[in-house]
Design a protein around this motif. Sequence first.
Motif, PDB file in Angstrom:
ATOM      1  N   HIS A  11      -2.906-108.070 -16.214  1.00  0.00           N
ATOM      2  CA  HIS A  11      -3.683-106.883 -16.587  1.00  0.00           C
ATOM      3  C   HIS A  11      -5.010-107.256 -17.230  1.00  0.00           C
ATOM      4  CE1 HIS A  11      -1.480-103.306 -15.500  1.00  0.00           C
ATOM      5  NE2 HIS A  11      -0.374-103.974 -15.752  1.00  0.00           N
ATOM      6  N   THR A  12      -5.040-108.335 -17.986  1.00  0.00           N
ATOM      7  CA  THR A  12      -6.290-108.789 -18.590  1.00  0.00           C
ATOM      8  C   THR A  12      -7.281-109.171 -17.504  1.00  0.00           C
ATOM      9  OG1 THR A  12      -5.143-109.520 -20.591  1.00  0.00           O
ATOM     10  CG2 THR A  12      -7.309-110.503 -20.134  1.00  0.00           C
ATOM     11  N   LEU A  13      -6.842-109.938 -16.516  1.00  0.00           N
ATOM     12  CA  LEU A  13      -7.733-110.296 -15.407  1.00  0.00           C
ATOM     13  C   LEU A  13      -8.164-109.064 -14.631  1.00  0.00           C
ATOM     14  CD1 LEU A  13      -6.240-113.591 -13.933  1.00  0.00           C
ATOM     15  CD2 LEU A  13      -8.456-113.297 -15.055  1.00  0.00           C
ATOM     16  N   ARG A  14      -7.229-108.133 -14.426  1.00  0.00           N
ATOM     17  CA  ARG A  14      -7.551-106.909 -13.683  1.00  0.00           C
ATOM     18  C   ARG A  14      -8.644-106.115 -14.399  1.00  0.00           C
ATOM     19  NH1 ARG A  14      -6.382-101.820 -14.107  1.00  0.00           N
ATOM     20  NH2 ARG A  14      -4.789-102.092 -15.686  1.00  0.00           N
ATOM     21  N   LEU A  15      -8.511-105.974 -15.710  1.00  0.00           N
ATOM     22  CA  LEU A  15      -9.512-105.231 -16.469  1.00  0.00           C
ATOM     23  C   LEU A  15     -10.867-105.931 -16.462  1.00  0.00           C
ATOM     24  CD1 LEU A  15      -7.342-104.128 -19.498  1.00  0.00           C
ATOM     25  CD2 LEU A  15      -8.311-102.634 -17.737  1.00  0.00           C
ATOM     26  N   LEU A  16     -10.847-107.250 -16.642  1.00  0.00           N
ATOM     27  CA  LEU A  16     -12.112-107.991 -16.659  1.00  0.00           C
ATOM     28  C   LEU A  16     -12.751-108.044 -15.280  1.00  0.00           C
ATOM     29  CD1 LEU A  16     -11.200-110.858 -19.117  1.00  0.00           C
ATOM     30  CD2 LEU A  16     -12.582-108.808 -19.557  1.00  0.00           C
ATOM     31  N   ASN A  17     -11.959-107.846 -14.237  1.00  0.00           N
ATOM     32  CA  ASN A  17     -12.510-107.748 -12.886  1.00  0.00           C
ATOM     33  C   ASN A  17     -13.330-106.472 -12.737  1.00  0.00           C
ATOM     34  OD1 ASN A  17     -12.698-108.943 -10.213  1.00  0.00           O
ATOM     35  ND2 ASN A  17     -11.444-107.224  -9.522  1.00  0.00           N
ATOM     36  N   GLU A  18     -13.024-105.459 -13.557  1.00  0.00           N
ATOM     37  CA  GLU A  18     -13.759-104.193 -13.523  1.00  0.00           C
ATOM     38  C   GLU A  18     -15.063-104.277 -14.307  1.00  0.00           C
ATOM     39  OE1 GLU A  18     -11.070-101.251 -15.047  1.00  0.00           O
ATOM     40  OE2 GLU A  18      -9.659-101.514 -13.390  1.00  0.00           O
ATOM     41  N   ARG A  19     -14.994-104.916 -15.512  1.00  0.00           N
ATOM     42  CA  ARG A  19     -16.186-105.028 -16.363  1.00  0.00           C
ATOM     43  C   ARG A  19     -15.885-105.938 -17.546  1.00  0.00           C
ATOM     44  NH1 ARG A  19     -15.492-101.577 -20.907  1.00  0.00           N
ATOM     45  NH2 ARG A  19     -13.827-100.078 -20.583  1.00  0.00           N
ATOM     46  N   LYS A  53      -9.061-122.388 -18.617  1.00  0.00           N
ATOM     47  CA  LYS A  53      -8.871-122.618 -17.182  1.00  0.00           C
ATOM     48  C   LYS A  53     -10.115-122.270 -16.365  1.00  0.00           C
ATOM     49  CE  LYS A  53      -3.871-122.125 -17.074  1.00  0.00           C
ATOM     50  NZ  LYS A  53      -2.734-121.383 -16.536  1.00  0.00           N
ATOM     51  N   GLY A  54     -11.126-121.724 -17.020  1.00  0.00           N
ATOM     52  CA  GLY A  54     -12.361-121.373 -16.317  1.00  0.00           C
ATOM     53  C   GLY A  54     -12.302-120.036 -15.612  1.00  0.00           C
ATOM     54  N   PHE A  55     -11.304-119.207 -15.926  1.00  0.00           N
ATOM     55  CA  PHE A  55     -11.171-117.896 -15.293  1.00  0.00           C
ATOM     56  C   PHE A  55     -12.047-116.846 -15.969  1.00  0.00           C
ATOM     57  CE2 PHE A  55      -6.559-119.165 -14.112  1.00  0.00           C
ATOM     58  CZ  PHE A  55      -7.021-119.913 -13.051  1.00  0.00           C
ATOM     59  N   VAL A  56     -12.346-117.051 -17.243  1.00  0.00           N
ATOM     60  CA  VAL A  56     -13.231-116.146 -17.974  1.00  0.00           C
ATOM     61  C   VAL A  56     -14.206-116.977 -18.802  1.00  0.00           C
ATOM     62  CG1 VAL A  56     -11.515-114.281 -18.106  1.00  0.00           C
ATOM     63  CG2 VAL A  56     -11.787-115.854 -20.035  1.00  0.00           C
ATOM     64  N   GLU A  57     -15.325-116.362 -19.143  1.00  0.00           N
ATOM     65  CA  GLU A  57     -16.298-116.939 -20.060  1.00  0.00           C
ATOM     66  C   GLU A  57     -16.529-115.908 -21.148  1.00  0.00           C
ATOM     67  OE1 GLU A  57     -19.708-117.720 -17.606  1.00  0.00           O
ATOM     68  OE2 GLU A  57     -18.889-119.647 -16.933  1.00  0.00           O
ATOM     69  N   ILE A  74     -15.238-112.141 -16.385  1.00  0.00           N
ATOM     70  CA  ILE A  74     -14.484-112.892 -15.382  1.00  0.00           C
ATOM     71  C   ILE A  74     -15.457-113.771 -14.584  1.00  0.00           C
ATOM     72  CG2 ILE A  74     -14.591-111.144 -13.560  1.00  0.00           C
ATOM     73  CD1 ILE A  74     -11.565-111.823 -13.041  1.00  0.00           C
ATOM     74  N   THR A  75     -15.004-114.957 -14.214  1.00  0.00           N
ATOM     75  CA  THR A  75     -15.809-115.880 -13.400  1.00  0.00           C
ATOM     76  C   THR A  75     -15.387-115.750 -11.936  1.00  0.00           C
ATOM     77  OG1 THR A  75     -14.216-117.673 -13.632  1.00  0.00           O
ATOM     78  CG2 THR A  75     -15.961-117.524 -15.318  1.00  0.00           C
ATOM     79  N   ASP A  76     -16.123-116.411 -11.052  1.00  0.00           N
ATOM     80  CA  ASP A  76     -15.722-116.426  -9.642  1.00  0.00           C
ATOM     81  C   ASP A  76     -14.324-117.030  -9.495  1.00  0.00           C
ATOM     82  OD1 ASP A  76     -18.099-115.258  -8.854  1.00  0.00           O
ATOM     83  OD2 ASP A  76     -19.052-117.159  -8.316  1.00  0.00           O
ATOM     84  N   GLU A  80     -10.921-115.203  -7.976  1.00  0.00           N
ATOM     85  CA  GLU A  80     -10.034-115.809  -6.982  1.00  0.00           C
ATOM     86  C   GLU A  80      -8.591-115.812  -7.488  1.00  0.00           C
ATOM     87  OE1 GLU A  80     -11.606-119.697  -6.139  1.00  0.00           O
ATOM     88  OE2 GLU A  80     -13.473-118.869  -5.327  1.00  0.00           O
ATOM     89  N   GLU A  81      -8.397-116.153  -8.749  1.00  0.00           N
ATOM     90  CA  GLU A  81      -7.052-116.162  -9.339  1.00  0.00           C
ATOM     91  C   GLU A  81      -6.469-114.755  -9.372  1.00  0.00           C
ATOM     92  OE1 GLU A  81      -3.529-117.420 -11.226  1.00  0.00           O
ATOM     93  OE2 GLU A  81      -5.002-118.436  -9.973  1.00  0.00           O
ATOM     94  N   PHE A  82      -7.277-113.775  -9.737  1.00  0.00           N
ATOM     95  CA  PHE A  82      -6.821-112.385  -9.755  1.00  0.00           C
ATOM     96  C   PHE A  82      -6.387-111.939  -8.361  1.00  0.00           C
ATOM     97  CE2 PHE A  82      -8.019-107.909  -9.016  1.00  0.00           C
ATOM     98  CZ  PHE A  82      -6.999-107.312  -9.755  1.00  0.00           C
ATOM     99  N   GLU A  83      -7.196-112.237  -7.343  1.00  0.00           N
ATOM    100  CA  GLU A  83      -6.850-111.846  -5.971  1.00  0.00           C
ATOM    101  C   GLU A  83      -5.575-112.553  -5.496  1.00  0.00           C
ATOM    102  OE1 GLU A  83      -8.029-109.392  -4.173  1.00  0.00           O
ATOM    103  OE2 GLU A  83      -9.488-108.913  -5.736  1.00  0.00           O
ATOM    104  N   ARG A  84      -5.424-113.823  -5.868  1.00  0.00           N
ATOM    105  CA  ARG A  84      -4.213-114.564  -5.508  1.00  0.00           C
ATOM    106  C   ARG A  84      -2.984-113.924  -6.164  1.00  0.00           C
ATOM    107  NH1 ARG A  84      -0.593-117.255  -7.439  1.00  0.00           N
ATOM    108  NH2 ARG A  84      -1.461-117.386  -9.517  1.00  0.00           N
ATOM    109  N   ALA A  85      -3.092-113.595  -7.444  1.00  0.00           N
ATOM    110  CA  ALA A  85      -1.974-112.981  -8.166  1.00  0.00           C
ATOM    111  C   ALA A  85      -1.662-111.592  -7.611  1.00  0.00           C
ATOM    112  CB  ALA A  85      -2.298-112.897  -9.656  1.00  0.00           C
ATOM    113  N   LYS A  86      -2.701-110.837  -7.278  1.00  0.00           N
ATOM    114  CA  LYS A  86      -2.503-109.498  -6.712  1.00  0.00           C
ATOM    115  C   LYS A  86      -1.784-109.587  -5.362  1.00  0.00           C
ATOM    116  CE  LYS A  86      -6.038-107.000  -5.217  1.00  0.00           C
ATOM    117  NZ  LYS A  86      -7.242-106.140  -5.187  1.00  0.00           N
ATOM    118  N   GLN A  87      -2.189-110.551  -4.536  1.00  0.00           N
ATOM    119  CA  GLN A  87      -1.550-110.751  -3.236  1.00  0.00           C
ATOM    120  C   GLN A  87      -0.080-111.128  -3.411  1.00  0.00           C
ATOM    121  OE1 GLN A  87      -2.610-110.124  -0.160  1.00  0.00           O
ATOM    122  NE2 GLN A  87      -0.632-110.762   0.627  1.00  0.00           N
TER     123      GLN A  87
END
Length: 98
Positions: A11-19, A53-57, A74-76, A80-87
């Motif tokens: 959920h943290t990655l999902r939220l940071l993917n938004e803003r 892990k370089g997923f966020v700055e 969120i970083t690029d 990628e990690e968020f999309e992998r986890a979502k899949q």
Amino acid sequence: MRMPSGFFKFHTLRLLNERPMYGYEIIREIERKTEKKPSQGSIYPILHELEEKGFVEATWHVVEKGPSRKYYHITDKGREEFERAKQKLTEVFNALFD
């Protein structure tokens, strides 16, 4: 009901993917969207792990009035990690209901 260990991380990655958001804002948004309130003691270690892990700055936003806040972006690599986890979650749910 206790949440699985990856629940708040996803959920943290999902939220940071938004803003970009600061820590307490993430806690409030997770609670608003899921009715589960993570503690500061669970979210901040997750943010630090994601940063290592370089997923966020993180960047500090200093303001004249009120508290300065550390915003997480969120970083690029994080996207990628968020999309992998979502899949992976999609595959698990599809397998449960096939």
